[in-house]
Design an enzyme around this catalytic site. Structure first.
Site, PDB file in Angstrom:
ATOM      1  NE  ARG A 119      -3.948  -2.081   2.016  1.00 42.93           N
ATOM      2  CZ  ARG A 119      -3.659  -3.198   2.676  1.00 42.93           C
ATOM      3  NH1 ARG A 119      -2.601  -3.258   3.459  1.00 42.93           N
ATOM      4  NH2 ARG A 119      -4.438  -4.242   2.553  1.00 42.93           N
ATOM      5  CE  LYS A 141      -0.484  14.218 -13.951  1.00 42.51           C
ATOM      6  NZ  LYS A 141      -0.843  14.432 -15.366  1.00 42.51           N
ATOM      7  CD  GLU A 183       6.910  17.680 -22.294  1.00 40.38           C
ATOM      8  OE1 GLU A 183       6.366  18.720 -21.873  1.00 40.38           O
ATOM      9  OE2 GLU A 183       6.265  16.683 -22.695  1.00 40.38           O
ATOM     10  CE  LYS A 225       5.134  18.070 -13.636  1.00 44.87           C
ATOM     11  NZ  LYS A 225       5.334  16.751 -14.171  1.00 44.87           N
ATOM     12  CD  GLU A 235      -3.661  16.907 -15.205  1.00 39.88           C
ATOM     13  OE1 GLU A 235      -2.793  16.114 -14.821  1.00 39.88           O
ATOM     14  OE2 GLU A 235      -3.988  17.066 -16.380  1.00 39.88           O
ATOM     15  NE  ARG A 239       0.367  17.654 -12.242  1.00 34.16           N
ATOM     16  CZ  ARG A 239       0.887  16.807 -11.377  1.00 34.16           C
ATOM     17  NH1 ARG A 239       0.492  16.801 -10.129  1.00 34.16           N
ATOM     18  NH2 ARG A 239       1.821  15.959 -11.737  1.00 34.16           N
ATOM     19  CG  ASN A 243      -2.000  18.748 -20.144  1.00 31.46           C
ATOM     20  OD1 ASN A 243      -0.963  18.088 -20.047  1.00 31.46           O
ATOM     21  ND2 ASN A 243      -3.097  18.446 -19.498  1.00 31.46           N
ATOM     22  CG  HIS A 246       0.975  17.873 -23.632  1.00 34.57           C
ATOM     23  ND1 HIS A 246       1.886  18.908 -23.699  1.00 34.57           N
ATOM     24  CD2 HIS A 246       1.631  16.833 -23.057  1.00 34.57           C
ATOM     25  CE1 HIS A 246       3.036  18.500 -23.176  1.00 34.57           C
ATOM     26  NE2 HIS A 246       2.913  17.242 -22.784  1.00 34.57           N
ATOM     27  CG  HIS A 250      -2.026  13.617 -25.302  1.00 34.67           C
ATOM     28  ND1 HIS A 250      -2.620  14.344 -24.286  1.00 34.67           N
ATOM     29  CD2 HIS A 250      -0.795  13.282 -24.850  1.00 34.67           C
ATOM     30  CE1 HIS A 250      -1.773  14.440 -23.268  1.00 34.67           C
ATOM     31  NE2 HIS A 250      -0.665  13.794 -23.585  1.00 34.67           N
ATOM     32  CG  HIS A 263       5.242  12.933 -24.915  1.00 35.03           C
ATOM     33  ND1 HIS A 263       3.884  13.079 -25.112  1.00 35.03           N
ATOM     34  CD2 HIS A 263       5.579  13.843 -23.969  1.00 35.03           C
ATOM     35  CE1 HIS A 263       3.423  14.019 -24.301  1.00 35.03           C
ATOM     36  NE2 HIS A 263       4.434  14.496 -23.590  1.00 35.03           N
TER      37      HIS A 263
HETATM   38  N1  LIG Z   1       4.795  11.070 -14.567  1.00 36.35           N
HETATM   39  C1  LIG Z   1       4.754  12.166 -15.282  1.00 36.35           C
HETATM   40  O1  LIG Z   1       4.357  13.230 -14.827  1.00 36.35           O
HETATM   41  C2  LIG Z   1       5.239  12.104 -16.693  1.00 36.35           C
HETATM   42  C3  LIG Z   1       5.465  13.285 -17.392  1.00 36.35           C
HETATM   43  C4  LIG Z   1       5.966  13.200 -18.688  1.00 36.35           C
HETATM   44  C5  LIG Z   1       6.220  11.959 -19.252  1.00 36.35           C
HETATM   45  N2  LIG Z   1       5.982  10.836 -18.547  1.00 36.35           N
HETATM   46  C6  LIG Z   1       6.249   9.509 -19.129  1.00 36.35           C
HETATM   47  O2  LIG Z   1       7.630   9.412 -19.374  1.00 36.35           O
HETATM   48  C7  LIG Z   1       7.859   8.483 -20.417  1.00 36.35           C
HETATM   49  C8  LIG Z   1       8.881   9.040 -21.364  1.00 36.35           C
HETATM   50  O3  LIG Z   1      10.066   9.288 -20.653  1.00 36.35           O
HETATM   51  P1  LIG Z   1      11.466   9.442 -21.384  1.00 36.35           P
HETATM   52  O4  LIG Z   1      11.323  10.388 -22.498  1.00 36.35           O
HETATM   53  O5  LIG Z   1      12.461   9.704 -20.325  1.00 36.35           O
HETATM   54  O6  LIG Z   1      11.655   8.032 -22.087  1.00 36.35           O
HETATM   55  P2  LIG Z   1      12.360   6.651 -21.648  1.00 36.35           P
HETATM   56  O7  LIG Z   1      12.266   6.413 -20.217  1.00 36.35           O
HETATM   57  O8  LIG Z   1      11.794   5.651 -22.564  1.00 36.35           O
HETATM   58  O9  LIG Z   1      13.878   6.906 -22.033  1.00 36.35           O
HETATM   59  C9  LIG Z   1      14.195   7.161 -23.373  1.00 36.35           C
HETATM   60  C10 LIG Z   1      15.324   6.283 -23.897  1.00 36.35           C
HETATM   61  O10 LIG Z   1      16.562   6.789 -23.412  1.00 36.35           O
HETATM   62  C11 LIG Z   1      17.322   5.756 -22.813  1.00 36.35           C
HETATM   63  N3  LIG Z   1      18.067   6.414 -21.742  1.00 36.35           N
HETATM   64  C12 LIG Z   1      17.594   6.927 -20.604  1.00 36.35           C
HETATM   65  N4  LIG Z   1      18.553   7.583 -19.949  1.00 36.35           N
HETATM   66  C13 LIG Z   1      19.687   7.457 -20.675  1.00 36.35           C
HETATM   67  C14 LIG Z   1      21.009   7.937 -20.526  1.00 36.35           C
HETATM   68  N5  LIG Z   1      21.353   8.713 -19.506  1.00 36.35           N
HETATM   69  N6  LIG Z   1      21.906   7.601 -21.465  1.00 36.35           N
HETATM   70  C15 LIG Z   1      21.556   6.854 -22.534  1.00 36.35           C
HETATM   71  N7  LIG Z   1      20.312   6.395 -22.744  1.00 36.35           N
HETATM   72  C16 LIG Z   1      19.388   6.705 -21.826  1.00 36.35           C
HETATM   73  C17 LIG Z   1      16.334   4.709 -22.383  1.00 36.35           C
HETATM   74  O11 LIG Z   1      16.908   3.450 -22.376  1.00 36.35           O
HETATM   75  C18 LIG Z   1      15.260   4.829 -23.462  1.00 36.35           C
HETATM   76  O12 LIG Z   1      15.632   4.035 -24.557  1.00 36.35           O
HETATM   77  C19 LIG Z   1       6.515   8.220 -21.052  1.00 36.35           C
HETATM   78  O13 LIG Z   1       6.075   6.944 -20.679  1.00 36.35           O
HETATM   79  C20 LIG Z   1       5.609   9.270 -20.448  1.00 36.35           C
HETATM   80  O14 LIG Z   1       4.272   8.844 -20.320  1.00 36.35           O
HETATM   81  C21 LIG Z   1       5.494  10.886 -17.291  1.00 36.35           C
HETATM   82 ZN   LIG Z   2       4.490  16.010 -22.108  1.00 34.94          ZN
END
Ligand SMILES: NC(=O)c1ccc[n+]([C@@H]2O[C@H](COP(=O)([O-])OP(=O)(O)OC[C@H]3O[C@@H](n4cnc5c(N)ncnc54)[C@H](O)[C@@H]3O)[C@@H](O)[C@H]2O)c1
Ligand SMILES: [Zn+2]
Length: 363
Positions: A119, A141, A183, A225, A235, A239, A243, A246, A250, A263
């Site tokens: 939990r 999130k 971003e 942020k 949100e 918040r 977006n 976005h 999306h 993205h």
């Molecule tokens: N929780 C939130 O508020 C929030 C906000 C925005 C996005 N997200 C989520 O985040 C995800 C996208 O995150 P992302 O863009 O970081 O993608 P990711 O986690 O897929 O990383 C991108 C790629 O980079 C590689 N990588 C990561 N760090 C590295 C490094 N230091 N050196 C070399 N390679 C590296 C990873 O292996 C992967 O192939 C999505 O699933 C999205 O929904 C969440």
């Molecule tokens: Zn985004």
């Protein structure tokens, strides 16, 4: 250091080249900690795993680890269930801490595992992508994807600390870096005209990931942020300004089946569209769209949708988003750089017409 203070708990964001050296101190300072379970992105583990594990060991607590395949597909029920199993069988209890080391994928997945196992146990985020630093790791999130849609299962779970080591960014593939810059540009566009100017002026140093230039920018983004999240953890209101870009992003991601655009790239295109839509409605200061486009191009981001996407499909995806979304389809428009307007009163046929034009200009 930036302090985030949502009602769910206050925590520090440590930003800097070499900031992961703070990890042992952060873990050791957590009273009564029984174990730290690291969750690593496979690619990050290959490049940085040994160093991160050695640092965690310095905390003087038992360490265990799970490595998760790189890529969005790991945000799955299967990987979540695997994490639950491995966290428990490694010997974690309610006083253990999950440490997420990777991009947003690992942050969201490991965050949800931490939110749900027993939990809810403590979580430390160690983002390794620019996108995860400026966006995903701050705000609480967490979640996974299900066949019906992205991020549909999840929880709000604030970390106890976030460690943003800028050294990780040196190994980031260029396209992933670009997605992060999108971003960053978004954050500046909605809340900080001064930051937008910095992004224009220092583009060479920033794109080269020079820590001296990147540090204040990452800090500014986490501060923005954090401020937005502190006002509106769940949100319900402000918040939503995050977006910007976005609504179309999306829909573009869905219409291309998450295949061709990252993205951040979709957000870049979405920001250009929102700025143009705002200008055509007379609600966005003239010249804003062109300025954004120039900046996005400087960071090697797309400003036009890929060719051959049907407007009907994009609109269909938007309608679906509207049905599902918290609070329905809303447009976040810029009044001018640094200032937003949120509106749900834009006529669908106008959006349709503008979208049709925009898609025709595709790359
Ligand atoms: N929780 C939130 O508020 C929030 C906000 C925005 C996005 N997200 C989520 O985040 C995800 C996208 O995150 P992302 O863009 O970081 O993608 P990711 O986690 O897929 O990383 C991108 C790629 O980079 C590689 N990588 C990561 N760090 C590295 C490094 N230091 N050196 C070399 N390679 C590296 C990873 O292996 C992967 O192939 C999505 O699933 C999205 O929904 C969440
Ligand atoms: Zn985004």
């Amino acid at each position: 250091m930036v302090i985030v203070g949502p009602p769910g708990g206050r925590y520090a964001v440590h930003v800097g080249a070499g900031a992961s050296r703070r990890l042992p101190g952060i873990l050791a300072a957590r009273e009564g900690i029984s174990r730290a379970h690291l969750v690593l992105d496979a690619r990050v583990a290959r490049i940085h795993g040994q160093r991160v594990k050695a640092l965690a060991r310095k905390a003087g607590v038992p360490i265990s680890a799970t490595t998760v395949p790189a890529g969005e597909r790991s945000k799955s029920v299967r990987q979540l269930a695997r994490l639950w199993r491995e966290i428990v069988s490694a010997g974690c209890d309610r006083d253990s801490v999950v440490v997420a080391v990777g991009g947003g994928v690992v942050g969201d997945l490991a965050g949800f595992a931490a939110a749900s196992i027993y939990r809810g146990i403590d979580l430390v985020q160690v983002p390794t992508t620019l996108l995860a630093m400026v966006d995903a790791s701050v705000g609480g999130k967490t979640g996974i994807n299900i066949p019906q849609g992205k991020n549909l299962a999840g929880a709000f779970h604030q970390p106890i600390a976030v460690v943003m080591d800028l050294d990780f960014l040196r190994t980031l593939p260029p396209r992933e870096a670009g997605a992060g810059w999108a971003e960053v540009i978004k954050t500046a566009a909605i809340r900080d005209a001064g930051l937008l100017e910095t992004l224009e002026r220092k583009r060479t140093a920033l794109r080269g990931m020079e820590a001296l230039a990147v540090l204040p920018v990452v800090e500014a983004c986490s501060r923005i942020k954090a401020a937005v999240v502190a006002e509106d953890e769940r949100e319900a209101g402000i918040r939503r300004i995050l977006n910007f870009g976005h609504t179309l992003a999306h829909a573009l991601e869905a219409a291309t089946r998450y295949g061709s655009l990252l993205h951040g790239e979709a957000v870049a295109i979405g920001m250009v569209f929102a700025a143009r839509l705002g200008e055509s409605l007379g609600r966005t200061e003239r010249g804003t769209a062109a300025r954004l486009e120039n900046l996005l191009r400087d960071y090697e981001l797309p400003t036009r949708p890929p060719r051959g996407i049907s407007a009907a499909r994009v609109l269909g995806a938007m309608d679906l988003d509207k049905k599902r979304g918290p609070g329905g389809l809303r447009w976040v428009l810029l009044a001018r750089p640094g200032e937003v307007i949120i509106t749900d009163g834009i006529d669908r046929s106008l959006v349709q017409a503008k979208l049709g034009e925009f898609l025709k200009t595709g790359d």
